[in-house]
Design a protein around this motif. Structure first.
Motif, PDB file in Angstrom:
ATOM      1  N   ALA A 281      -2.777  -4.622  -3.917  1.00  9.15           N
ATOM      2  CA  ALA A 281      -2.106  -4.596  -3.348  1.00  9.15           C
ATOM      3  C   ALA A 281      -0.945  -3.750  -3.812  1.00  9.15           C
ATOM      4  O   ALA A 281      -0.835  -3.914  -5.214  1.00  9.15           O
ATOM      5  N   GLU A 282      -1.075  -2.209  -3.103  1.00  6.74           N
ATOM      6  CA  GLU A 282      -0.496  -1.603  -4.484  1.00  6.74           C
ATOM      7  C   GLU A 282       0.811  -0.571  -3.792  1.00  6.74           C
ATOM      8  O   GLU A 282       0.718   0.031  -2.706  1.00  6.74           O
ATOM      9  N   GLY A 283       1.903  -0.518  -3.888  1.00 10.33           N
ATOM     10  CA  GLY A 283       2.854   0.308  -3.453  1.00 10.33           C
ATOM     11  C   GLY A 283       2.506   2.029  -3.437  1.00 10.33           C
ATOM     12  O   GLY A 283       2.689   2.453  -2.218  1.00 10.33           O
ATOM     13  N   GLU A 284       2.039   2.100  -3.886  1.00 14.88           N
ATOM     14  CA  GLU A 284       1.434   3.888  -4.514  1.00 14.88           C
ATOM     15  C   GLU A 284       0.581   3.860  -5.431  1.00 14.88           C
ATOM     16  O   GLU A 284       0.076   3.471  -6.468  1.00 14.88           O
ATOM     17  N   LEU A 285      -0.524   3.960  -5.244  1.00 13.72           N
ATOM     18  CA  LEU A 285      -1.708   4.042  -5.895  1.00 13.72           C
ATOM     19  C   LEU A 285      -1.826   5.449  -6.708  1.00 13.72           C
ATOM     20  O   LEU A 285      -1.894   6.401  -5.834  1.00 13.72           O
ATOM     21  N   ASP A 286      -1.553   5.135  -8.017  1.00 17.24           N
ATOM     22  CA  ASP A 286      -1.514   6.712  -8.581  1.00 17.24           C
ATOM     23  C   ASP A 286      -2.011   6.775 -10.026  1.00 17.24           C
ATOM     24  O   ASP A 286      -2.556   5.512 -10.623  1.00 17.24           O
ATOM     25  N   GLU A 287      -2.269   7.488 -10.869  1.00 20.97           N
ATOM     26  CA  GLU A 287      -3.063   7.290 -12.217  1.00 20.97           C
ATOM     27  C   GLU A 287      -2.099   6.247 -12.735  1.00 20.97           C
ATOM     28  O   GLU A 287      -3.115   5.503 -13.532  1.00 20.97           O
ATOM     29  N   THR A 288      -1.050   5.189 -13.063  1.00 20.84           N
ATOM     30  CA  THR A 288      -0.171   5.009 -13.423  1.00 20.84           C
ATOM     31  C   THR A 288      -0.252   3.767 -12.852  1.00 20.84           C
ATOM     32  O   THR A 288      -0.324   2.606 -14.270  1.00 20.84           O
ATOM     33  N   SER A 289      -1.380   3.028 -11.504  1.00 22.25           N
ATOM     34  CA  SER A 289      -1.767   2.305 -11.299  1.00 22.25           C
ATOM     35  C   SER A 289      -3.006   1.791 -12.594  1.00 22.25           C
ATOM     36  O   SER A 289      -2.883   0.315 -12.521  1.00 22.25           O
ATOM     37  N   PHE A 290      -3.546   2.395 -13.115  1.00 19.48           N
ATOM     38  CA  PHE A 290      -4.834   2.083 -14.162  1.00 19.48           C
ATOM     39  C   PHE A 290      -4.263   1.471 -15.839  1.00 19.48           C
ATOM     40  O   PHE A 290      -5.359   1.051 -16.435  1.00 19.48           O
ATOM     41  N   ALA A 291      -3.060   2.076 -15.680  1.00 20.57           N
ATOM     42  CA  ALA A 291      -2.638   1.913 -16.950  1.00 20.57           C
ATOM     43  C   ALA A 291      -1.662   0.172 -17.167  1.00 20.57           C
ATOM     44  O   ALA A 291      -0.446   0.268 -17.210  1.00 20.57           O
ATOM     45  N   GLY A 292      -2.317  -0.492 -17.788  1.00 18.14           N
ATOM     46  CA  GLY A 292      -1.348  -1.616 -17.450  1.00 18.14           C
ATOM     47  C   GLY A 292      -1.188  -2.474 -16.713  1.00 18.14           C
ATOM     48  O   GLY A 292      -0.447  -3.729 -16.839  1.00 18.14           O
ATOM     49  N   LYS A 293      -0.920  -1.801 -15.081  1.00 14.98           N
ATOM     50  CA  LYS A 293      -0.804  -3.355 -13.859  1.00 14.98           C
ATOM     51  C   LYS A 293      -2.115  -3.735 -13.592  1.00 14.98           C
ATOM     52  O   LYS A 293      -3.029  -3.615 -13.808  1.00 14.98           O
ATOM     53  N   VAL A 294      -1.507  -4.824 -12.637  1.00 12.63           N
ATOM     54  CA  VAL A 294      -1.964  -5.848 -11.804  1.00 12.63           C
ATOM     55  C   VAL A 294      -3.177  -5.338 -11.782  1.00 12.63           C
ATOM     56  O   VAL A 294      -4.526  -5.589 -11.589  1.00 12.63           O
ATOM     57  N   VAL A 295      -3.596  -3.966 -10.536  1.00 12.12           N
ATOM     58  CA  VAL A 295      -4.062  -3.613  -9.982  1.00 12.12           C
ATOM     59  C   VAL A 295      -5.409  -3.103 -11.055  1.00 12.12           C
ATOM     60  O   VAL A 295      -6.804  -3.109 -10.799  1.00 12.12           O
ATOM     61  N   GLY A 296      -5.125  -1.660 -12.325  1.00 10.61           N
ATOM     62  CA  GLY A 296      -6.096  -1.745 -12.832  1.00 10.61           C
ATOM     63  C   GLY A 296      -6.886  -3.055 -13.961  1.00 10.61           C
ATOM     64  O   GLY A 296      -7.683  -2.914 -13.537  1.00 10.61           O
ATOM     65  N   GLY A 297      -6.194  -3.688 -13.882  1.00 11.07           N
ATOM     66  CA  GLY A 297      -6.607  -5.426 -14.603  1.00 11.07           C
ATOM     67  C   GLY A 297      -7.799  -5.576 -13.701  1.00 11.07           C
ATOM     68  O   GLY A 297      -8.735  -6.025 -14.118  1.00 11.07           O
ATOM     69  N   VAL A 298      -7.302  -6.120 -12.284  1.00  7.58           N
ATOM     70  CA  VAL A 298      -8.235  -6.321 -11.476  1.00  7.58           C
ATOM     71  C   VAL A 298      -9.643  -5.825 -10.922  1.00  7.58           C
ATOM     72  O   VAL A 298     -10.642  -6.096 -11.181  1.00  7.58           O
ATOM     73  N   LEU A 299      -9.287  -4.041 -11.452  1.00  3.13           N
ATOM     74  CA  LEU A 299     -10.376  -3.448 -10.826  1.00  3.13           C
ATOM     75  C   LEU A 299     -11.001  -3.661 -11.975  1.00  3.13           C
ATOM     76  O   LEU A 299     -11.982  -3.301 -11.737  1.00  3.13           O
ATOM     77  N   ALA A 300     -11.025  -3.322 -13.322  1.00  6.25           N
ATOM     78  CA  ALA A 300     -11.898  -3.782 -14.232  1.00  6.25           C
ATOM     79  C   ALA A 300     -12.200  -4.885 -14.844  1.00  6.25           C
ATOM     80  O   ALA A 300     -13.819  -4.818 -14.822  1.00  6.25           O
ATOM     81  N   ARG A 301     -11.853  -5.740 -14.498  1.00  2.00           N
ATOM     82  CA  ARG A 301     -12.154  -7.044 -14.358  1.00  2.00           C
ATOM     83  C   ARG A 301     -13.281  -7.586 -13.190  1.00  2.00           C
ATOM     84  O   ARG A 301     -14.468  -7.685 -12.745  1.00  2.00           O
ATOM     85  N   ALA A 302     -13.549  -6.896 -11.726  1.00  2.00           N
ATOM     86  CA  ALA A 302     -14.327  -6.255 -10.828  1.00  2.00           C
ATOM     87  C   ALA A 302     -15.461  -5.839 -10.894  1.00  2.00           C
ATOM     88  O   ALA A 302     -16.556  -6.357 -10.641  1.00  2.00           O
ATOM     89  N   ALA A 303     -14.532  -5.005 -11.614  1.00  2.00           N
ATOM     90  CA  ALA A 303     -15.959  -3.796 -11.905  1.00  2.00           C
ATOM     91  C   ALA A 303     -16.989  -4.748 -13.499  1.00  2.00           C
ATOM     92  O   ALA A 303     -18.227  -3.930 -13.044  1.00  2.00           O
ATOM     93  N   ARG A 304     -16.517  -5.172 -14.091  1.00  4.58           N
ATOM     94  CA  ARG A 304     -16.912  -6.065 -15.550  1.00  4.58           C
ATOM     95  C   ARG A 304     -17.868  -6.828 -14.424  1.00  4.58           C
ATOM     96  O   ARG A 304     -19.511  -7.401 -14.788  1.00  4.58           O
ATOM     97  N   ALA A 305     -17.589  -7.595 -13.249  1.00  5.70           N
ATOM     98  CA  ALA A 305     -18.212  -8.441 -13.365  1.00  5.70           C
ATOM     99  C   ALA A 305     -19.395  -7.852 -12.025  1.00  5.70           C
ATOM    100  O   ALA A 305     -20.383  -8.740 -11.192  1.00  5.70           O
ATOM    101  N   GLY A 306     -19.075  -6.949 -11.308  1.00 10.01           N
ATOM    102  CA  GLY A 306     -20.071  -5.753 -10.114  1.00 10.01           C
ATOM    103  C   GLY A 306     -19.986  -6.624  -8.896  1.00 10.01           C
ATOM    104  O   GLY A 306     -20.636  -6.594  -8.048  1.00 10.01           O
ATOM    105  N   VAL A 307     -18.220  -7.237  -8.994  1.00 10.85           N
ATOM    106  CA  VAL A 307     -18.227  -6.953  -7.468  1.00 10.85           C
ATOM    107  C   VAL A 307     -17.056  -6.026  -7.141  1.00 10.85           C
ATOM    108  O   VAL A 307     -16.732  -5.574  -8.066  1.00 10.85           O
ATOM    109  N   PRO A 308     -17.640  -5.914  -5.789  1.00 13.03           N
ATOM    110  CA  PRO A 308     -16.997  -4.587  -5.538  1.00 13.03           C
ATOM    111  C   PRO A 308     -16.264  -4.784  -4.743  1.00 13.03           C
ATOM    112  O   PRO A 308     -15.314  -5.939  -4.775  1.00 13.03           O
ATOM    113  N   ALA A 309     -15.138  -4.115  -5.044  1.00 13.79           N
ATOM    114  CA  ALA A 309     -13.512  -3.998  -4.664  1.00 13.79           C
ATOM    115  C   ALA A 309     -12.579  -3.763  -3.447  1.00 13.79           C
ATOM    116  O   ALA A 309     -13.526  -2.545  -3.844  1.00 13.79           O
TER     117      ALA A 309
END
Length: 77
Positions: A1-29
């Motif tokens: 969950a994220e207050g506002e999903l924007d470009e900064t959400s993928f730069a060092g924030k938890v949501v970006g890290g979780v999405l990156a790990r899910a993608a590497r593992a082939g898990v939908p997010a």
């Protein structure tokens, strides 16, 4: 969950890290955010509580809205 999903959400924030790990593992997010900045890159499956539940309810009953939105999203998969 994220207050506002924007470009900064993928730069060092938890949501970006979780999405990156899910993608590497082939898990939908799914990202559930209060609001969505349009569009974001990389594209992700994302839902807005404000859009789906209304601002007042999203802020006042966030847990209930989150539960409803996620349950509906799981039914759509």
């Amino acid at each position: 969950a994220e207050g506002e999903l924007d470009e900064t959400s993928f730069a060092g924030k938890v949501v970006g890290g979780v999405l990156a790990r899910a993608a590497r593992a082939g898990v939908p997010a799914l990202v559930v955010a209060g609001t969505l900045a349009a569009p974001v890159s990389p594209p992700v499956r994302a839902l807005s509580l404000v859009e789906l539940c209304g601002r007042e309810r999203a802020l006042g009953e966030a847990a209930a809205c989150l539960e409803e939105v996620v349950a509906a999203a799981l039914l759509d998969t």
